[in-house]
Structures are given as structure tokens and as C-alpha cells.
Design a protein around this motif. Structure first.
Motif, PDB file in Angstrom:
ATOM      1  N   ALA B 159    -122.543 -51.874  11.947  1.00 37.06           N
ATOM      2  CA  ALA B 159    -122.395 -52.787  10.808  1.00 37.06           C
ATOM      3  C   ALA B 159    -122.900 -52.139   9.519  1.00 37.06           C
ATOM      4  CB  ALA B 159    -123.145 -54.089  11.073  1.00 37.06           C
ATOM      5  N   LEU B 160    -123.733 -51.127   9.664  1.00 39.92           N
ATOM      6  CA  LEU B 160    -124.272 -50.431   8.487  1.00 39.92           C
ATOM      7  C   LEU B 160    -123.353 -49.304   8.014  1.00 39.92           C
ATOM      8  CD1 LEU B 160    -127.996 -50.246   9.575  1.00 39.92           C
ATOM      9  CD2 LEU B 160    -126.972 -51.785   7.938  1.00 39.92           C
ATOM     10  N   GLU B 161    -122.274 -49.073   8.740  1.00 39.48           N
ATOM     11  CA  GLU B 161    -121.317 -48.003   8.411  1.00 39.48           C
ATOM     12  C   GLU B 161    -122.037 -46.670   8.178  1.00 39.48           C
ATOM     13  OE1 GLU B 161    -119.803 -50.123   5.085  1.00 39.48           O
ATOM     14  OE2 GLU B 161    -118.082 -50.898   6.197  1.00 39.48           O
ATOM     15  N   PRO B 162    -122.751 -46.184   9.196  1.00 41.81           N
ATOM     16  CA  PRO B 162    -123.546 -44.966   9.012  1.00 41.81           C
ATOM     17  C   PRO B 162    -122.677 -43.719   8.943  1.00 41.81           C
ATOM     18  CG  PRO B 162    -123.606 -45.636  11.308  1.00 41.81           C
ATOM     19  CD  PRO B 162    -122.834 -46.694  10.581  1.00 41.81           C
ATOM     20  N   GLU B 163    -123.203 -42.679   8.272  1.00 43.44           N
ATOM     21  CA  GLU B 163    -122.475 -41.403   8.279  1.00 43.44           C
ATOM     22  C   GLU B 163    -122.883 -40.578   9.508  1.00 43.44           C
ATOM     23  OE1 GLU B 163    -123.743 -40.080   4.387  1.00 43.44           O
ATOM     24  OE2 GLU B 163    -125.368 -38.916   5.259  1.00 43.44           O
ATOM     25  N   THR B 164    -124.088 -40.855  10.022  1.00 39.72           N
ATOM     26  CA  THR B 164    -124.544 -40.192  11.253  1.00 39.72           C
ATOM     27  C   THR B 164    -125.103 -41.251  12.193  1.00 39.72           C
ATOM     28  OG1 THR B 164    -125.131 -38.200  10.040  1.00 39.72           O
ATOM     29  CG2 THR B 164    -126.151 -38.476  12.190  1.00 39.72           C
ATOM     30  N   LEU B 165    -124.723 -41.159  13.448  1.00 38.66           N
ATOM     31  CA  LEU B 165    -125.201 -42.136  14.424  1.00 38.66           C
ATOM     32  C   LEU B 165    -125.896 -41.392  15.563  1.00 38.66           C
ATOM     33  CD1 LEU B 165    -125.092 -45.209  15.168  1.00 38.66           C
ATOM     34  CD2 LEU B 165    -123.076 -44.680  16.513  1.00 38.66           C
ATOM     35  N   ILE B 166    -127.120 -41.815  15.856  1.00 38.38           N
ATOM     36  CA  ILE B 166    -127.864 -41.206  16.962  1.00 38.38           C
ATOM     37  C   ILE B 166    -127.952 -42.231  18.083  1.00 38.38           C
ATOM     38  CG2 ILE B 166    -130.066 -40.198  17.666  1.00 38.38           C
ATOM     39  CD1 ILE B 166    -130.567 -39.498  14.715  1.00 38.38           C
ATOM     40  N   LEU B 167    -127.454 -41.870  19.239  1.00 33.16           N
ATOM     41  CA  LEU B 167    -127.464 -42.790  20.377  1.00 33.16           C
ATOM     42  C   LEU B 167    -128.391 -42.237  21.461  1.00 33.16           C
ATOM     43  CD1 LEU B 167    -123.601 -43.332  20.555  1.00 33.16           C
ATOM     44  CD2 LEU B 167    -125.264 -44.982  19.737  1.00 33.16           C
ATOM     45  N   ASP B 168    -129.388 -43.023  21.822  1.00 38.11           N
ATOM     46  CA  ASP B 168    -130.357 -42.581  22.823  1.00 38.11           C
ATOM     47  C   ASP B 168    -129.958 -43.152  24.194  1.00 38.11           C
ATOM     48  OD1 ASP B 168    -132.559 -41.748  24.224  1.00 38.11           O
ATOM     49  OD2 ASP B 168    -134.023 -42.436  22.754  1.00 38.11           O
ATOM     50  N   GLU B 169    -129.482 -42.297  25.050  1.00 38.31           N
ATOM     51  CA  GLU B 169    -129.032 -42.657  26.404  1.00 38.31           C
ATOM     52  C   GLU B 169    -128.205 -43.949  26.407  1.00 38.31           C
ATOM     53  OE1 GLU B 169    -131.382 -41.767  29.613  1.00 38.31           O
ATOM     54  OE2 GLU B 169    -132.693 -40.373  28.568  1.00 38.31           O
ATOM     55  N   PRO B 170    -127.066 -43.919  25.752  1.00 41.82           N
ATOM     56  CA  PRO B 170    -126.279 -45.160  25.624  1.00 41.82           C
ATOM     57  C   PRO B 170    -125.700 -45.671  26.936  1.00 41.82           C
ATOM     58  CG  PRO B 170    -125.039 -43.287  24.755  1.00 41.82           C
ATOM     59  CD  PRO B 170    -126.404 -42.791  25.071  1.00 41.82           C
ATOM     60  N   THR B 171    -125.503 -44.793  27.910  1.00 40.29           N
ATOM     61  CA  THR B 171    -124.850 -45.263  29.145  1.00 40.29           C
ATOM     62  C   THR B 171    -125.808 -45.325  30.335  1.00 40.29           C
ATOM     63  OG1 THR B 171    -124.172 -42.988  29.623  1.00 40.29           O
ATOM     64  CG2 THR B 171    -122.577 -44.377  28.474  1.00 40.29           C
ATOM     65  N   ILE B 182    -118.596 -48.078  26.396  1.00 37.95           N
ATOM     66  CA  ILE B 182    -119.445 -47.472  25.352  1.00 37.95           C
ATOM     67  C   ILE B 182    -118.817 -46.149  24.912  1.00 37.95           C
ATOM     68  CG2 ILE B 182    -121.682 -46.352  24.910  1.00 37.95           C
ATOM     69  CD1 ILE B 182    -122.465 -49.115  25.158  1.00 37.95           C
ATOM     70  N   ASP B 183    -118.420 -45.353  25.892  1.00 40.53           N
ATOM     71  CA  ASP B 183    -117.815 -44.054  25.565  1.00 40.53           C
ATOM     72  C   ASP B 183    -116.562 -44.222  24.706  1.00 40.53           C
ATOM     73  OD1 ASP B 183    -119.747 -42.670  26.828  1.00 40.53           O
ATOM     74  OD2 ASP B 183    -118.554 -42.051  28.562  1.00 40.53           O
ATOM     75  N   ALA B 184    -115.793 -45.285  24.980  1.00 43.29           N
ATOM     76  CA  ALA B 184    -114.571 -45.524  24.202  1.00 43.29           C
ATOM     77  C   ALA B 184    -114.912 -45.787  22.737  1.00 43.29           C
ATOM     78  CB  ALA B 184    -113.806 -46.709  24.795  1.00 43.29           C
ATOM     79  N   HIS B 185    -115.989 -46.537  22.518  1.00 42.08           N
ATOM     80  CA  HIS B 185    -116.417 -46.791  21.127  1.00 42.08           C
ATOM     81  C   HIS B 185    -116.879 -45.492  20.472  1.00 42.08           C
ATOM     82  CE1 HIS B 185    -115.982 -51.113  20.968  1.00 42.08           C
ATOM     83  NE2 HIS B 185    -116.614 -51.238  22.128  1.00 42.08           N
ATOM     84  N   VAL B 186    -117.613 -44.682  21.235  1.00 43.40           N
ATOM     85  CA  VAL B 186    -118.095 -43.407  20.679  1.00 43.40           C
ATOM     86  C   VAL B 186    -116.901 -42.525  20.318  1.00 43.40           C
ATOM     87  CG1 VAL B 186    -119.438 -41.324  21.182  1.00 43.40           C
ATOM     88  CG2 VAL B 186    -120.273 -43.542  21.946  1.00 43.40           C
ATOM     89  N   ARG B 187    -115.884 -42.531  21.171  1.00 43.69           N
ATOM     90  CA  ARG B 187    -114.694 -41.716  20.905  1.00 43.69           C
ATOM     91  C   ARG B 187    -114.022 -42.156  19.593  1.00 43.69           C
ATOM     92  NH1 ARG B 187    -111.699 -38.752  24.255  1.00 43.69           N
ATOM     93  NH2 ARG B 187    -112.529 -39.725  26.119  1.00 43.69           N
ATOM     94  N   ARG B 188    -113.940 -43.489  19.395  1.00 44.44           N
ATOM     95  CA  ARG B 188    -113.329 -44.001  18.163  1.00 44.44           C
ATOM     96  C   ARG B 188    -114.118 -43.533  16.935  1.00 44.44           C
ATOM     97  NH1 ARG B 188    -111.326 -48.353  21.082  1.00 44.44           N
ATOM     98  NH2 ARG B 188    -113.272 -49.499  21.104  1.00 44.44           N
ATOM     99  N   LEU B 189    -115.443 -43.568  17.064  1.00 42.15           N
ATOM    100  CA  LEU B 189    -116.291 -43.133  15.935  1.00 42.15           C
ATOM    101  C   LEU B 189    -116.065 -41.659  15.643  1.00 42.15           C
ATOM    102  CD1 LEU B 189    -119.581 -44.950  16.926  1.00 42.15           C
ATOM    103  CD2 LEU B 189    -118.143 -45.437  14.951  1.00 42.15           C
ATOM    104  N   LYS B 190    -115.919 -40.899  16.720  1.00 44.08           N
ATOM    105  CA  LYS B 190    -115.684 -39.458  16.585  1.00 44.08           C
ATOM    106  C   LYS B 190    -114.380 -39.220  15.819  1.00 44.08           C
ATOM    107  CE  LYS B 190    -115.195 -35.670  19.657  1.00 44.08           C
ATOM    108  NZ  LYS B 190    -115.139 -35.168  21.017  1.00 44.08           N
ATOM    109  N   GLU B 191    -113.379 -40.007  16.170  1.00 44.75           N
ATOM    110  CA  GLU B 191    -112.089 -39.865  15.491  1.00 44.75           C
ATOM    111  C   GLU B 191    -112.181 -40.238  14.008  1.00 44.75           C
ATOM    112  OE1 GLU B 191    -109.620 -40.822  19.572  1.00 44.75           O
ATOM    113  OE2 GLU B 191    -109.628 -42.307  17.956  1.00 44.75           O
TER     114      GLU B 191
END
Lengths: 243, 250
Positions: B159-171, B182-191
Motif C-alpha cells: 500500500a506504500l508503493e515501495p521502490e524496494t521491498l524486503i521480505l523476511d521468510e515470506p513462505t 505469495i510467490d505469485a505476488h512477488v513475481r508480479r512485483l518483480k515484473e
């Protein structure tokens, strides 16, 4: 030392938030309800017994020494207003409310929720401490007043039934002066401010999972009760010197 | 490894808790717009390393940089600006139990973006909707399973529209379907070009998503490079980790 530093930081941040009028009105009202209304029954019943026991002991002593009861009600009311009402409200709040605050904030601390707040630009002191500080001060004042009233009337029942002192005789305000009222109000406000301050600081310093939360809770009730008693002695002394 | 456009970097980072040395001279760079995984056995200081990047920990020695900002010397006020751009999502969901899902997301939006409560709630609902989480809007975190709590936690960060996102053991601790979501969301962010730093020892996630892998072992960076090199390394420690062998240094 860490506790003193944390308390100092919380106090300055709370005052800064107060200056900026960031009081969190809805949360403050919720906290007033949680600390005040929900403590009413506990404080009421405890103070009823305190009033009965106090009047019984005082009347027994008067019976042996004087024996004359005309000042019993006035002395009881003065003692309750200056001393027993505020300090019992403070101690009962430390037991019932302070422990809850330390446990809640301690759990948030050990589960990274406090760090999550910092990362979210949410000041944990503004969100968690400030509403509790002011709500507990208000609640302490209210509970001291209600507790004093209940203790006085329960004492009156004991005086009437146990020592045949008529309510008209017991119900006397002649010893209670403005200075007693001011002292009672000051004590209630100070205790109401101390309990959340110390308890929240203990919560913020919790480390090491559920065991740490347990330790923080114990520390909170012991320290806040102790500090309330020390403050009571100090305020009484200052009051006597000033009067 | 030297990143072409480093978004964050540590130089000789050292951190100890009492007598326990967790990191000793860790130097690494994270590339902009890439997905970097930090892997390693439990207790090797992965979370400690990334907490330095958002100023949650101060190093005993070394430097931490985010673009042109020296993070380790910033005060709390200055760190707020950094934390709007570089958002850290904890291993545990860290949602506030007394609030609904919408309120949890809105609180962060309200404080970080400085908008009114009603506007923040609107933005929070829009974010939940984008992630297909509208059905959870009025739920409280304790009522939700772990996977949904992690998704809400991710929604709060996004919601903060970050330029960098750090995920600590998301899965970690999730069933395969929730982990895949979760991985699907991460993939979208990567794109979308968001720079991602993911702490994980989920090898499937690393295969699916990583551009680069950093492997921490014995207080230092043991491997830093591409995904193929990580999975096919001749280093016995990496080999043991990747193939989950019992015998070895780990």
C-alpha cells in the motif's frame, strides 16, 4: 537504568505528542472504558471491604480509648479522601490495569509489532502509551472518588450495625478541608499517570518470548506498586510542609 | 560481486549480541530492479543483516548505504523517509490484533502518506482489492490462517508503493498453495521493476524467482552470484544446503 531511560523517553515523547494535540481521541475513550468502567466492580467491592474493616478497627480503638464516636465518620472521610481512596485506586489499577498493559505491549515487543510500527512511521508511544496515560489518570480520579464514596457508606453500615452509631452522626464533613481534597486529587492523578508509564516501559523492555512477557508483567506490578507508595509518602510530606 | 546500479550496500558490516558474533565483515551490494535472495542455515544472521538496511539495528562496525544515504548514522526522524521507500515485511505477520485487516493497512497508509483516516481507508481497501483480499477486509488478524495473515502483511507493505521491498521468510510455515500465492505476488512485483530482497531457505522459491543469491554462513557471505551457480556450486557447504545432506559443516 534502561527502565529509567525508557520512562524518560516515553514521558518526553508523550508530552511532545500532547503539544501537537495528537491524542488519539477514539483510542483514549476506549482506554478510559477499559481502565475505568471495567475496574469499577473490582474497585467497588474492594473499597467496600476496606471501608468496613477500617471503620471497625477505628471504632474498636475509639471504644477502648475515648469511648466516644462523634468524630468517627469525619475521621474516616478525611482518611479516605486524603489517603485510602487514591492509594487503593492506584494499587488496584497497578494490579488490574498495569499488568494488562505490560503484557499487551510486551507481547507486541517480542513479536516485532513495535518494530513494525516504527517501520510504518507509527510512533509506538503516541499510539500505545499516550492514550493509556491520560485514560488511566482520568480513571484513577474517578475510581478514587467512587471508591471513597463506597468505602464511606460501607463503613457507615458497620458503624450503625456494629456500634449503634446513627448515620446522621457518622455522616460528618467537619474534618475534611480543601487541602484534603486537593491532596486526594493530586495523588489520584499522579498515581494514574505513574501506573501506565511504568507498566508500558516494562512492556517495551520485554525480551525473549513468553517468558520475557511474564517477567515484564511481574516487574510492572511490583515496580508500579512500589513507586505509588513512595509517591504517596512524598506527596503527603509535601502537602504537610505546604500547609 | 559489484552491482551495476546498487540500490543498497553494506561495507564490512559487523554485529554481535553480547558475546555472540552474528555478522563479521559482511560486504554486499543489491542491484536495482532485481530479485535477490538471501539464503543460509537458520541462525546465520540473515534477518540481522537486512534489519540493518532499514535502520532497525545499528552495526558495531561497517557501513550501511541505501542509494546515497548512509543508513547507519541516520536518526529516527531521518529513517522515516527511508522506510517509506524501502519497506521491510517481517517473518511474522506483525498485524495489530485489535484492528481489522482494513484498519491495519490504513494505519500505515495514514501515517506514512499523511492522509486523513477516511482517505487512508479507501486506499487500504483498494490495495486489498488489487490483491484479491477484499473478503478479509473486516476480519481481525487472529481469525485468519497464517497464509492469509502473511498476504495481509504484504498488502500493508505494498500500500506504500515501495521502490524496494524486503521480505523476511515470506513462505516459511505455509502450505504449498499459500507459498505459491505469495510467490505469485512477488513475481508480479518483480515484473513491475520493484527491487526485491527476500530472505528464504525455500529452494523452490529461489528457483522460481531469484535473479541473484547471497548465501550466508559462519558470519560471512559464502556465495554471491547467479541462481545456477548457487545450485551447482562445488562448495561443500552450498552443496550440503542445496541437497539437504545431514553430513557436513552445517
Amino acid at each position: 537504568m534502561a527502565l529509567l531511560i525508557t520512562i524518560g523517553q516515553m514521558l518526553s515523547l508523550s508530552l511532545w505528542a500532547l503539544v501537537r494535540m495528537r491524542l488519539g481521541g477514539r483510542e483514549m475513550l476506549r482506554q478510559v472504558y477499559e481502565t475505568g468502567n471495567r475496574s469499577l466492580l473490582f474497585v467497588g467491592i474492594t473499597m467496600a471491604f476496606i471501608g468496613m474493616i477500617g471503620v471497625y478497627e477505628l471504632a474498636s480503638t475509639m471504644e477502648a480509648v475515648l469511648p466516644e464516636y462523634s468524630t468517627l465518620g469525619a475521621a474516616t472521610l478525611q482518611g479516605l479522601t486524603r489517603e485510602m481512596g487514591p492509594i487503593m485506586a492506584g494499587l488496584l489499577l497497578a494490579t488490574r490495569v498495569g499488568t494488562g498493559m505490560a503484557a499487551e505491549i510486551g507481547s507486541m515487543q517480542v513479536s516485532d509489532q513495535v518494530d513494525a510500527m516504527k517501520l510504518s512511521s507509527v510512533d509506538p508511544v503516541e499510539l500505545l502509551v499516550l492514550p493509556r496515560l491520560f485514560a488511566t489518570s482520568v480513571a484513577s480520579l474517578g475510581l478514587a472518588a467512587v471508591g471513597t464514596t463506597i468505602a464511606f457508606f460501607s463503613g457507615m453500615c458497620v458503624a450503625w450495625l456494629g456500634f449503634s452509631i446513627l448515620p446522621d452522626t457518622f455522616m460528618s464533613l467537619r474534618f475534611v478541608v480543601t487541602a484534603d481534597l486537593v491532596m486526594g486529587i493530586c495523588k489520584a492523578l499522579v498515581f494514574g499517570f505513574t501506573v501506565p508509564l511504568v507498566s508500558c516501559a516494562c512492556g517495551f523492555l520485554a525480551t525473549g518470548g513468553s517468558e520475557g512477557v511474564g517477567r515484564a508483567t511481574t516487574r510492572a506490578v511490583v515496580l508500579s506498586s512500589f513507586i505509588v507508595i513512595v509517591e504517596d509518602a512524598l506527596i503527603t510530606y509535601i502537602g504537610e510542609v505546604l500547609s | 560481486m559489484t552491482a551495476a546500479h546498487p540500490v543498497a550496500r553494506t561495507v564490512g558490516l559487523a554485529k554481535a549480541f553480547g558475546a555472540h558474533q552474528v555478522l563479521a565483515g559482511v560486504t554486499l551490494e543489491l542491484s536495482e530492479g532485481r530479485c535477490t535472495f538471501v539464503a543460509g542455515p537458520s541462525g546465520t544472521g540473515k534477518s540481522v543483516l537486512v534489519r540493518h538496511l532499514v535502520g532497525l539495528l545499528k552495526p558495531d562496525a561497517g557501513e550501511v548505504w541505501y542509494k546515497d544515504l548512509r543508513v547507519d548514522v541516520l536518526d529516527e526522524e531521518a529513517l522515516l523517509g527511508l522506510r517509506r521507500r524501502c519497506v521491510y515485511v517481517f517473518q511474522h505477520p506483525t498485524l495489530f490484533d485489535s484492528m481489522t485487516v482494513t484498519e491495519n493497512v490504513a494505519l500505515v497508509v495514514k501515517y506514512h502518506k499523511g492522509v486523513k483516516a477516511a482517505a487512508a481507508e479507501g486506499l487500504a481497501r483498494a490495495q486489498l482489492d488489487r490483491m484479491g483480499l477484499s473478503r478479509l477486509a473486516e476480519s481481525r488478524p487472529p481469525e485468519l490462517p497464517a497464509g492469509e495473515q502473511k498476504l495481509v502483511s504484504l498488502a500493508r507493505a505494498l500500500a506504500l508503493e515501495p521502490e524496494t521491498l524486503i521480505l523476511d521468510e515470506p513462505t516459511t510455515g505455509l502450505d504449498p498453495y499459500a507459498a505459491f500465492e505469495i510467490d505469485a505476488h512477488v513475481r508480479r512485483l518483480k515484473e513491475l521493476g520493484v527491487t526485491l530482497l527476500v530472505i528464504s531457505h525455500d529452494l523452490q522459491s529461489i528457483r522460481r524467482l531469484a535473479d541473484e543469491v547471497v548465501f550466508l554462513f559462519d558470519r560471512k557471505v559464502r556465495y554471491e552470484g547467479g541462481v545456477d551457480g548457487f545450485f551447482h556450486s562445488a562448495d561443500p557447504v552450498l552443496d550440503q544446503f542445496v541437497h539437504a545432506r545431514v553430513e557436513g559443516e552445517i
